[in-house]
Design an enzyme around this catalytic site. Structure first.
Site, PDB file in Angstrom:
ATOM      1  N   CYS A   1     -57.680   4.383 -14.932  1.00 61.63           N
ATOM      2  CA  CYS A   1     -57.065   4.779 -16.197  1.00 61.63           C
ATOM      3  C   CYS A   1     -55.857   5.684 -15.994  1.00 61.63           C
ATOM      4  CB  CYS A   1     -58.119   5.454 -17.064  1.00 61.63           C
ATOM      5  SG  CYS A   1     -57.489   6.249 -18.553  1.00 61.63           S
TER       6      CYS A   1
ATOM      7  N   CYS B   1     -64.676   7.055 -23.851  1.00 59.72           N
ATOM      8  CA  CYS B   1     -63.758   7.921 -23.106  1.00 59.72           C
ATOM      9  C   CYS B   1     -64.371   9.312 -23.110  1.00 59.72           C
ATOM     10  CB  CYS B   1     -62.395   7.923 -23.797  1.00 59.72           C
ATOM     11  SG  CYS B   1     -61.305   9.230 -23.197  1.00 59.72           S
TER      12      CYS B   1
ATOM     13  N   GLN C   1     -52.337  18.907 -33.491  1.00 58.83           N
ATOM     14  CA  GLN C   1     -52.871  19.228 -32.165  1.00 58.83           C
ATOM     15  C   GLN C   1     -54.136  18.416 -31.878  1.00 58.83           C
ATOM     16  OE1 GLN C   1     -51.664  21.227 -29.850  1.00 58.83           O
ATOM     17  NE2 GLN C   1     -50.148  22.497 -30.896  1.00 58.83           N
TER      18      GLN C   1
ATOM     19  N   CYS D   1     -45.909  24.608 -23.312  1.00 58.06           N
ATOM     20  CA  CYS D   1     -46.738  23.549 -22.739  1.00 58.06           C
ATOM     21  C   CYS D   1     -46.231  23.171 -21.352  1.00 58.06           C
ATOM     22  CB  CYS D   1     -46.771  22.334 -23.667  1.00 58.06           C
ATOM     23  SG  CYS D   1     -45.150  21.689 -24.046  1.00 58.06           S
TER      24      CYS D   1
ATOM     25  N   CYS E   1     -66.330   9.948 -14.941  1.00 58.56           N
ATOM     26  CA  CYS E   1     -65.917   8.747 -15.672  1.00 58.56           C
ATOM     27  C   CYS E   1     -65.861   7.542 -14.742  1.00 58.56           C
ATOM     28  CB  CYS E   1     -64.551   8.979 -16.297  1.00 58.56           C
ATOM     29  SG  CYS E   1     -63.902   7.510 -17.098  1.00 58.56           S
TER      30      CYS E   1
ATOM     31  N   CYS F   1     -56.732  11.024 -17.236  1.00 62.70           N
ATOM     32  CA  CYS F   1     -57.151  12.313 -16.668  1.00 62.70           C
ATOM     33  C   CYS F   1     -56.713  12.357 -15.207  1.00 62.70           C
ATOM     34  CB  CYS F   1     -58.673  12.462 -16.686  1.00 62.70           C
ATOM     35  SG  CYS F   1     -59.425  12.460 -18.311  1.00 62.70           S
TER      36      CYS F   1
ATOM     37  N   GLU G   1     -37.835  23.239 -37.664  1.00 62.85           N
ATOM     38  CA  GLU G   1     -38.347  22.080 -36.922  1.00 62.85           C
ATOM     39  C   GLU G   1     -37.388  20.908 -37.131  1.00 62.85           C
ATOM     40  OE1 GLU G   1     -41.083  20.779 -35.131  1.00 62.85           O
ATOM     41  OE2 GLU G   1     -40.150  18.835 -35.537  1.00 62.85           O
TER      42      GLU G   1
HETATM   43  N1  SAH Z   1     -45.725  24.684 -33.218  1.00 65.48           N
HETATM   44  C1  SAH Z   1     -46.191  23.371 -33.560  1.00 65.48           C
HETATM   45  C2  SAH Z   1     -45.491  22.231 -32.809  1.00 65.48           C
HETATM   46  C3  SAH Z   1     -45.109  22.472 -31.387  1.00 65.48           C
HETATM   47  S1  SAH Z   1     -44.566  21.010 -30.535  1.00 65.48           S
HETATM   48  C4  SAH Z   1     -47.687  23.277 -33.381  1.00 65.48           C
HETATM   49  O1  SAH Z   1     -48.277  24.094 -32.705  1.00 65.48           O
HETATM   50  O2  SAH Z   1     -48.293  22.367 -33.927  1.00 65.48           O
HETATM   51  C5  SAH Z   1     -42.817  21.227 -30.467  1.00 65.48           C
HETATM   52  C6  SAH Z   1     -42.101  20.852 -31.752  1.00 65.48           C
HETATM   53  O3  SAH Z   1     -40.697  21.051 -31.553  1.00 65.48           O
HETATM   54  C7  SAH Z   1     -42.224  19.379 -32.144  1.00 65.48           C
HETATM   55  O4  SAH Z   1     -42.710  19.335 -33.462  1.00 65.48           O
HETATM   56  C8  SAH Z   1     -40.782  18.823 -32.063  1.00 65.48           C
HETATM   57  O5  SAH Z   1     -40.501  17.880 -33.064  1.00 65.48           O
HETATM   58  C9  SAH Z   1     -39.959  20.068 -32.265  1.00 65.48           C
HETATM   59  N2  SAH Z   1     -38.584  20.088 -31.713  1.00 65.48           N
HETATM   60  C10 SAH Z   1     -38.120  19.480 -30.601  1.00 65.48           C
HETATM   61  N3  SAH Z   1     -36.839  19.837 -30.365  1.00 65.48           N
HETATM   62  C11 SAH Z   1     -36.480  20.692 -31.352  1.00 65.48           C
HETATM   63  C12 SAH Z   1     -35.288  21.422 -31.652  1.00 65.48           C
HETATM   64  N4  SAH Z   1     -34.219  21.329 -30.869  1.00 65.48           N
HETATM   65  N5  SAH Z   1     -35.292  22.218 -32.720  1.00 65.48           N
HETATM   66  C13 SAH Z   1     -36.390  22.337 -33.524  1.00 65.48           C
HETATM   67  N6  SAH Z   1     -37.550  21.674 -33.282  1.00 65.48           N
HETATM   68  C14 SAH Z   1     -37.596  20.863 -32.226  1.00 65.48           C
END
Ligand code: SAH
Length: 458
Positions: free
Chosen positions: A85, A166, A290, A415, A79, A88, A340
């Site tokens: 930037c 990008c 995602q 993650c 890039c 990355c 969630e």
């Molecule tokens: N499993 C989903 C999202 C994972 S990201 C996927 O794969 O698409 C992590 C998620 O946890 C986010 O959506 C965030 O809003 C949520 N989160 C953060 N803290 C939290 C909590 N204390 N209890 C429940 N959810 C929570």
């Protein structure tokens, strides 16, 4: 290292070093008598001359001056704006080298933080083509004489650098944004000026459905009014028939936060659709989705494999977002409970369940560490618990409840390898054994590292 000692190097000094490792933001790490120095663009095993830039009590920063010995994995970053930037961090490392570095990162934290020495860690599952994978582009808009610019903020500043392409972004989004910029400029739309809090267009966001080819375009404006709105829409749709949704979000605040409160549909639907595997998702402007759907499929398939469902299990999906993993699991389980914290995400989860005719998934809004203990009290038993927490990992109260609930298996999607290692230690001490860990590369060219682990009750 003896922390009482003065740092062994001084500012502006030139030193010769050998890099041993990478930091979480991709800088090389070398040590001088145990005292670490962080140097952007240094790679493990490289020998280099470095200028010391900043000296702190426990570490220093340096600048790469000369490479005496190069890493066999070093490559020219493809890039042209890589260094400006900062989006990355690993383009100067070949993809093979990136995957090795991520595997090592997982291995190191499992030993150092988790005290897990014998857990099998598989080689990273990477992408065949580790470019043009991001389905979402979100770019700031700026002014230039006779036009608009769109791109990224120069690292550490708020100066907008114009960028046509990008390399990790899908081409469809880049092309659309280029055109939108020109069409808006032609009709006299002014870019937002941060300092004076004047002008109209702040950001443009494009989202691409990889399987459906549908595109959503979002204008984030300071003002309710977007001049020549209908002509602009017509021109965009004529050029990009795949644009199925155009949305305006109004953000009139002086803030770094991109989105404002108010969102309205200017053209087409409120949603675009996409698939991960055979599950269909409705994605709105504000939905979490995602950004690398190809690798999301790889990750979820692994999570599903680790869950070993036969159709009789009750499963909890903690941190379920819009229900992505839950809906995958629901196809193979008796019942799935998702939790969630973001109410809009749970609305999406319900909609997505309905869209796919999935009736055995229930969702609740709340904190996983409060809702799941409640479920436990109400007598809900889980055979398998899946967690996918944000970077900070699972709350202690949740880990305690998991230990008390005694599921057969825990599948931990992470993650952040460091908090994964910390939480695996707690679960191990609570009677689980980590069977294996599979890192998956969701974000090629960056340092981000995703992994899925499976634990069994001892
Ligand atoms: N499993 C989903 C999202 C994972 S990201 C996927 O794969 O698409 C992590 C998620 O946890 C986010 O959506 C965030 O809003 C949520 N989160 C953060 N803290 C939290 C909590 N204390 N209890 C429940 N959810 C929570």
């Amino acid at each position: 290292m003896n922390t009482k000692m003065a740092p062994p190097i001084q500012k502006n000094e030139y030193i010769d070093v050998v890099f041993e490792d990478l930091t979480h933001d991709g800088a090389g790490v070398a040590k001088v008598n145990g005292y670490p120095i962080f140097v952007p663009h240094g790679l493990p095993e490289e020998h280099a001359k470095v200028k010391v830039i900043k000296v702190k009590k426990n570490f220093a920063f340096g600048r790469l001056v000369e490479l005496y010995k190069e890493s066999p994995y070093r490559q020219e970053a493809p890039c042209p704006v890589y260094k400006q930037c900062g989006g990355c961090q690993l383009q100067h490392l070949s993809y093979e080298g990136q995957q090795k570095a991520k595997e090592k990162q997982v291995r190191d934290v499992m030993q150092r933080i988790g005290g897990l020495k014998d857990v099998p860690i598989h080689p990273v599952l990477g992408m065949e083509k580790p470019w043009e994978y991001r389905n979402k582009a979100q770019v700031p808009i700026g002014d230039r004489e006779g036009g608009l610019i769109a791109g990224f903020y120069r690292q550490g500043t708020h100066d907008i650098i114009d960028m046509k392409k990008c390399l990790i972004q899908v081409e469809e989004n880049d092309k659309l944004i280029q055109e939108v910029k020109d069409i808006c400029a032609k009709h006299g739309v002014q870019a937002y000026n941060e300092e004076r809090h004047k002008g109209t267009l702040r950001h443009v966001m494009a989202r691409y459905g990889q399987v459906t080819g549908e595109i959503m375009l979002v204008f984030i404006t300071r003002t309710e009014d977007l001049p020549h709105k209908s002509t602009i829409m017509e021109e965009i749709i004529a050029k990009f028939p795949n644009v199925k949704s155009i949305v305006q979000n109004v953000n009139d605040k002086r803030t770094n936060v991109i989105f404002g409160e108010k969102t309205k549909v200017l053209y087409g639907s409120e949603y675009i659709y996409d698939y991960i595997g055979n599950i269909k998702f409705a994605i709105s402007a504000r939905s979490f989705y995602q950004v690398n759907p190809t690798q999301t499929k790889v990750l979820y398939d692994k999570a599903l494999e680790y869950a070993e469902l036969t159709g009789n299990e009750e499963v909890i999906d903690a941190y379920c977002g819009i229900g992505t993993i839950s809906l995958f699991l629901a196809q193979k389980a008796k019942k799935v409970y998702g939790v969630e914290i973001v109410p809009e995400a749970i609305e999406d989860a319900h909609r997505n369940a309905e869209l796919n005719g999935i009736a055995n998934a229930e969702f609740e809004v709340g904190e996983a560490e409060k809702v799941i203990p409640n479920w436990y009290k109400q007598g809900i038993k889980a055979d398998v618990i899946v967690v996918d927490p944000p970077r900070k990992g699972c709350d202690d109260a949740l880990l305690e409840t998991i230990i008390a609930m005694k599921p057969e298996r825990v599948v931990y999607v992470s993650c952040n390898p460091a908090t994964l290692a910390r939480d695996l230690r707690v679960l191990e001490d609570g009677g689980f054994k980590t069977r294996e860990i599979q890192p998956v590369d969701m974000f090629p060219q960056t340092m981000h590292c995703e992994a899925v682990a499976v634990l069994e009750r001892k």
